[in-house]
Structure formats: structure tokens, C-alpha cells
Write an enzyme that holds these catalytic residues in place. Structure first.
Site, PDB file in Angstrom:
ATOM      1  N   ARG A 154      23.353  47.902  78.207  1.00 21.28           N
ATOM      2  CA  ARG A 154      21.907  47.635  78.208  1.00 21.28           C
ATOM      3  C   ARG A 154      21.031  48.891  78.215  1.00 21.28           C
ATOM      4  O   ARG A 154      19.858  48.831  78.536  1.00 21.28           O
ATOM      5  CB  ARG A 154      21.520  46.721  79.382  1.00 21.28           C
ATOM      6  CG  ARG A 154      22.188  45.347  79.332  1.00 21.28           C
ATOM      7  CD  ARG A 154      21.570  44.410  80.344  1.00 21.28           C
ATOM      8  NE  ARG A 154      22.171  43.083  80.246  1.00 21.28           N
ATOM      9  CZ  ARG A 154      23.191  42.661  81.000  1.00 21.28           C
ATOM     10  NH1 ARG A 154      23.721  43.484  81.903  1.00 21.28           N
ATOM     11  NH2 ARG A 154      23.670  41.453  80.858  1.00 21.28           N
ATOM     12  N   LYS A 190      12.740  54.850  66.759  1.00 23.61           N
ATOM     13  CA  LYS A 190      13.223  53.763  65.908  1.00 23.61           C
ATOM     14  C   LYS A 190      14.723  53.943  65.706  1.00 23.61           C
ATOM     15  O   LYS A 190      15.161  54.981  65.209  1.00 23.61           O
ATOM     16  CB  LYS A 190      12.521  53.773  64.550  1.00 23.61           C
ATOM     17  CG  LYS A 190      11.173  53.107  64.532  1.00 23.61           C
ATOM     18  CD  LYS A 190      10.699  53.011  63.091  1.00 23.61           C
ATOM     19  CE  LYS A 190       9.419  52.218  62.974  1.00 23.61           C
ATOM     20  NZ  LYS A 190       8.992  52.106  61.564  1.00 23.61           N
ATOM     21  N   GLU A 239       9.311  63.096  53.041  1.00 18.44           N
ATOM     22  CA  GLU A 239       8.685  62.688  54.298  1.00 18.44           C
ATOM     23  C   GLU A 239       7.625  63.694  54.726  1.00 18.44           C
ATOM     24  O   GLU A 239       6.607  63.332  55.319  1.00 18.44           O
ATOM     25  CB  GLU A 239       9.743  62.520  55.390  1.00 18.44           C
ATOM     26  CG  GLU A 239      10.745  61.402  55.144  1.00 18.44           C
ATOM     27  CD  GLU A 239      10.187  60.016  55.427  1.00 18.44           C
ATOM     28  OE1 GLU A 239       8.987  59.890  55.756  1.00 18.44           O
ATOM     29  OE2 GLU A 239      10.948  59.037  55.316  1.00 18.44           O
ATOM     30  N   LYS A 269       3.454  62.906  63.913  1.00 14.76           N
ATOM     31  CA  LYS A 269       4.201  61.711  64.291  1.00 14.76           C
ATOM     32  C   LYS A 269       4.125  61.449  65.788  1.00 14.76           C
ATOM     33  O   LYS A 269       3.990  60.292  66.221  1.00 14.76           O
ATOM     34  CB  LYS A 269       5.656  61.810  63.847  1.00 14.76           C
ATOM     35  CG  LYS A 269       6.404  60.503  64.125  1.00 14.76           C
ATOM     36  CD  LYS A 269       7.659  60.327  63.324  1.00 14.76           C
ATOM     37  CE  LYS A 269       8.221  58.924  63.498  1.00 14.76           C
ATOM     38  NZ  LYS A 269       9.480  58.719  62.758  1.00 14.76           N
ATOM     39  N   GLU A 311       4.720  49.882  66.724  1.00 15.13           N
ATOM     40  CA  GLU A 311       4.251  49.583  65.374  1.00 15.13           C
ATOM     41  C   GLU A 311       3.463  48.278  65.284  1.00 15.13           C
ATOM     42  O   GLU A 311       3.713  47.440  64.413  1.00 15.13           O
ATOM     43  CB  GLU A 311       5.438  49.560  64.402  1.00 15.13           C
ATOM     44  CG  GLU A 311       5.017  49.803  62.954  1.00 15.13           C
ATOM     45  CD  GLU A 311       6.212  50.009  62.035  1.00 15.13           C
ATOM     46  OE1 GLU A 311       6.438  49.133  61.202  1.00 15.13           O
ATOM     47  OE2 GLU A 311       6.891  51.028  62.166  1.00 15.13           O
ATOM     48  N   ARG A 359       0.936  52.856  63.629  1.00 15.12           N
ATOM     49  CA  ARG A 359       2.254  53.417  63.326  1.00 15.12           C
ATOM     50  C   ARG A 359       2.802  52.890  62.005  1.00 15.12           C
ATOM     51  O   ARG A 359       3.615  53.555  61.355  1.00 15.12           O
ATOM     52  CB  ARG A 359       3.242  53.126  64.459  1.00 15.12           C
ATOM     53  CG  ARG A 359       4.596  53.787  64.212  1.00 15.12           C
ATOM     54  CD  ARG A 359       5.517  53.782  65.413  1.00 15.12           C
ATOM     55  NE  ARG A 359       6.781  54.403  65.079  1.00 15.12           N
ATOM     56  CZ  ARG A 359       7.757  54.676  65.934  1.00 15.12           C
ATOM     57  NH1 ARG A 359       7.606  54.356  67.213  1.00 15.12           N
ATOM     58  NH2 ARG A 359       8.875  55.244  65.539  1.00 15.12           N
ATOM     59  N   ASN A 390       4.957  54.167  57.252  1.00 15.22           N
ATOM     60  CA  ASN A 390       5.805  53.525  56.242  1.00 15.22           C
ATOM     61  C   ASN A 390       5.255  53.676  54.827  1.00 15.22           C
ATOM     62  O   ASN A 390       5.732  52.998  53.907  1.00 15.22           O
ATOM     63  CB  ASN A 390       5.978  52.039  56.571  1.00 15.22           C
ATOM     64  CG  ASN A 390       6.852  51.821  57.785  1.00 15.22           C
ATOM     65  OD1 ASN A 390       7.993  52.255  57.831  1.00 15.22           O
ATOM     66  ND2 ASN A 390       6.308  51.162  58.787  1.00 15.22           N
ATOM     67  N   HIS A 404       7.544  53.350  51.847  1.00 18.14           N
ATOM     68  CA  HIS A 404       8.821  52.800  52.273  1.00 18.14           C
ATOM     69  C   HIS A 404       9.061  51.370  51.779  1.00 18.14           C
ATOM     70  O   HIS A 404      10.216  50.967  51.618  1.00 18.14           O
ATOM     71  CB  HIS A 404       8.930  52.838  53.799  1.00 18.14           C
ATOM     72  CG  HIS A 404       9.183  54.218  54.339  1.00 18.14           C
ATOM     73  ND1 HIS A 404       8.323  55.269  54.120  1.00 18.14           N
ATOM     74  CD2 HIS A 404      10.207  54.715  55.084  1.00 18.14           C
ATOM     75  CE1 HIS A 404       8.802  56.358  54.709  1.00 18.14           C
ATOM     76  NE2 HIS A 404       9.938  56.046  55.295  1.00 18.14           N
ATOM     77  N   HIS A 441      12.474  51.217  50.225  1.00 21.91           N
ATOM     78  CA  HIS A 441      13.570  50.442  50.800  1.00 21.91           C
ATOM     79  C   HIS A 441      14.129  49.439  49.792  1.00 21.91           C
ATOM     80  O   HIS A 441      15.334  49.148  49.793  1.00 21.91           O
ATOM     81  CB  HIS A 441      13.094  49.704  52.053  1.00 21.91           C
ATOM     82  CG  HIS A 441      12.980  50.587  53.257  1.00 21.91           C
ATOM     83  ND1 HIS A 441      12.404  50.177  54.433  1.00 21.91           N
ATOM     84  CD2 HIS A 441      13.374  51.866  53.475  1.00 21.91           C
ATOM     85  CE1 HIS A 441      12.442  51.155  55.312  1.00 21.91           C
ATOM     86  NE2 HIS A 441      13.026  52.190  54.756  1.00 21.91           N
ATOM     87  N   HIS A 470      17.457  58.453  50.965  1.00 20.08           N
ATOM     88  CA  HIS A 470      16.259  57.794  51.504  1.00 20.08           C
ATOM     89  C   HIS A 470      14.986  58.511  51.054  1.00 20.08           C
ATOM     90  O   HIS A 470      14.026  57.875  50.609  1.00 20.08           O
ATOM     91  CB  HIS A 470      16.344  57.756  53.025  1.00 20.08           C
ATOM     92  CG  HIS A 470      15.116  57.206  53.684  1.00 20.08           C
ATOM     93  ND1 HIS A 470      14.707  55.898  53.522  1.00 20.08           N
ATOM     94  CD2 HIS A 470      14.192  57.794  54.493  1.00 20.08           C
ATOM     95  CE1 HIS A 470      13.590  55.697  54.210  1.00 20.08           C
ATOM     96  NE2 HIS A 470      13.259  56.825  54.802  1.00 20.08           N
TER      97      HIS A 470
END
Length: 361
Positions: free
Chosen positions: A118, A140, A182, A224, A234, A238, A242, A245, A249, A262
């Protein structure tokens, strides 16, 4: 040494940026609270830097997991293998995972740390430009699924991020270029002056000038860190990170993870988002040209692969994590240095930009 803080109350943590950090035993050891450490790396990075970090942490009981290189390895099978290793080695809730590698290693290691018993401590030691300026900061963590990138994961912050600039000396040129996607993204979405600085300092960056790289990486991390501090999970601003992206993606998922890096997919996605913004009269043609030209200067693609059709994009875009109420949400520039969220783009408008920016060969 440059240092920044991601301010998240009790989950706040530092980012350190300097050459030679992997040999800084005193600094590294401050963020490990027990004797047990598991270093997760890959078959490319481990031969270069694993011994250095193990020597710096020689007072700890260390074991390691070495995974195959590449985006395709960020999967549930390797996540399960990490869990099995941690259990077999008797790691407890006070153990620390160290992610030594690029974004794939950082994402998978962070997700493993979030889930094992956990939640246990983990430290990011990013060794690629892309991971140094983006994925190592912000918490993330995830693995990929054949139906979508990063669809299985958690928000889970590291205890610290150590960016050793020396690791960029062994980074292949293609990987360095992918990281620049990026970097450029930060200028487009948040800082026109930084976008202009990137244009003015292209040659110094390509030459890996240490001062230019240090300034560039620190500025990206600062942008960032500020955004993450304002919106950790997000729910608002935030999502701007993206930019590019949603299209990117889709390219990665359709081609198979790893065929395009990426950053390469994000670069094309950012150009597509800019063209779409122009089609919607949000920005002018000069802005689109500026984004496209800077992307091309770092040998990044600006057109989608010829094998992809409109239906391929839409199938993957409909699964994007930003979507709400069944609407595709896109991050689009409203001017260089500023962007916003749009969820009312029509399929006809999407089809137009996809057709315009898909390779014909």
C-alpha cells in the site's frame, strides 16, 4: 547545485540538478530511511550507472531488478515481476525503491512503489532528457495496456528527484531529440520567452553545452513543479501539460509501444494541436510555423505515420484520460506561451487536421 521544491504540503520533495550527483553519497543517503533498497533499472542504463549508485549507497542492503529496455516493457507483466521480487527478497514497508533510468523505468517503479504494501518510498534518478524535464517530476506513475497508454496507474510522489547531468553524455541522439519535444512543449504551453530562448540557443543545446542544458532543465522543472503544486491530480491546469499527448498517445498505441519514441509522438501531436488551433482561429499561421520549425530543428517528426487513418486516431483518442462526458478534450495553444482545454472540437475539424498532417508515403 540547482535545487527546486515541488510544494505539496507533507508530500513536498526536492529536485536536485548537477553533474556528478550519482556519486554524492551524503545527499543520496539522506532520502533513504532504512537499510533495504531495491534499484530498478534496465539493460541499457544498468551497465552504465548501476555500479556508481551502488557504490555511493554501499552502507545499504541493495538488490536490483534489471528490465528490458523500451516502452513495450512498461506493462503489467513486469509490474507483477517487480512485486514478486520485492516479496521474495523480503522487502518491508520501510524499504525504498530507486528508479534508475528513463520515463519507462520511472513510471513503472513509481507505480510499484505506490502499490507494494500500500505504498513505500521511492526516489527518481532519471537518466534521459525526457524523464529529467517531465516524467520524473509530478508523481504520475503507470503501466501501459494494449488498449491505452498509462491507463493503469496512480498519482504517487517520490521522496526526491536526482538529475545528474552527466547521464546525458551517454544518451543516444534520437533519445535526446525525443526529450526536446517535451522541452519545447513547456515553451508553447506556458512561456513564450523560454520558447524564444530555445530558438536562440539551438546550437548550444545540440552541442550539449553544460550551462545551456542546466538552465534548460531547471527551467522546465520549475514550470512543471509550479503547475503540479497548483493541481496535483490534474483536475484543472495540470491537464495543460498534455499538450500534444492526445494525438501522440494515439500514434504510440496504434503503432505499438516503442516503434515511435514517446517524444517523437508528442512532437507530431504538438504540431497537430497547433494546426488545429489555427484552423479554429485561435492562433495565426506564423505561430504554427514557429512551432513546426523548432520541432524540425531537433530532428523530430511533424507528420503522423502514413499507416494511420482518421478512424485509428479517433479510436484511441476516445479512451484518453482527459475525456469527460464522452467528449474528446484537447489541449490547444491560444497563443505561444499559453494554452487551454477544448471539448467542443467536431469530428470534421479533427479529420481535417489529421488528413493535413498525415504522411502520404
Amino acid at each position: 547545485m540547482a535545487s527546486l521544491t515541488v510544494s505539496l504540503d507533507e508530500r513536498s520533495y526536492p529536485i536536485f540538478i548537477e553533474s556528478g550527483l550519482l556519486s554524492n553519497a551524503n545527499l543520496l543517503s539522506q532520502y533513504i530511511r532504512s537499510q533495504r533498497v531495491c534499484i530498478i533499472s534496465n539493460e541499457v542504463v544498468a551497465p552504465l550507472y548501476l555500479d556508481t549508485i551502488k557504490q555511493s549507497l554501499s552502507q545499504f542492503q541493495i538488490d536490483e531488478i534489471i528490465l528490458e529496455d523500451g516502452e513495450a516493457s512498461k506493462n503489467l507483466q513486469n509490474f507483477e515481476a517487480v512485486m514478486a521480487h520485492m516479496l521474495e527478497q523480503g522487502h518491508g514497508r520501510d524499504s525504498t525503491i530507486i528508479a534508475l533510468g528513463g520515463g519507462v523505468i520511472g513510471d513503472l517503479s513509481g507505480f510499484a512503489a505506490a502499490c507494494y504494501q500500500r505504498g513505500i518510498d521511492f526516489i527518481q534518478v532519471p537518466t534521459t532528457l525526457l524523464s529529467q524535464v517531465d516524467s520524473s517530476v509530478g508523481g504520475k506513475t503507470a503501466v501501459n495496456h494494449p488498449l491505452g497508454k498509462n491507463m493503469i496507474g496512480a498519482f504517487y510522489q517520490p521522496k526526491a528527484v536526482f538529475i545528474d547531468l552527466d547521464t546525458l553524455s551517454t544518451l543516444p541522439e534520437r533519445e535526446f531529440s525525443a526529450g526536446m519535444a517535451e522541452v519545447i512543449k513547456y515553451g508553447v504551453l506556458a512561456d513564450k520567452a523560454f520558447f524564444d530562448w530555445l530558438n536562440d540557443n539551438q546550437q548550444a543545446i545540440k552541442n550539449k553545452d553544460s550551462q545551456a542544458l542546466a538552465k534548460m532543465i531547471e527551467h522546465c522543472c520549475a514550470i512543471k513543479a509550479d503547475i503540479v503544486a497548483r493541481d496535483e491530480k490534474e483536475s484543472g491546469v495540470r491537464a495543460h501539460l498534455n499538450l500534444g499527448h492526445t494525438f501522440g498517445h494515439a500514434i504510440e498505441a496504434e503503432l505499438g509501444y516503442g516503434k515511435w519514441l514517446h517524444g517523437e509522438a508528442v512532437a507530431t501531436g504538438m504540431v497537430m494541436a497547433s494546426q488545429l488551433a489555427h484552423d479554429l482561429t485561435l492562433i495565426d499561421g506564423d505561430d504554427v510555423a514557429s512551432v513546426t520549425e523548432l520541432v524540425q530543428q531537433f530532428d523530430l517528426p511533424v507528420r503522423a505515420p502514413a499507416s494511420m487513418k482518421f478512424e485509428d486516431f479517433i479510436r484511441h483518442m476516445r479512451r484518453d484520460k482527459k475525456n469527460m462526458n464522452g467528449n474528446i478534450r484537447l489541449i490547444l495553444p491560444v497563443k505561444l506561451g499559453q494554452c487551454d482545454i477544448f471539448d467542443d472540437v467536431t469530428q470534421q475539424q479533427l479529420a481535417q487536421v489529421i488528413e493535413c498532417l498525415t504522411d502520404t508515403q
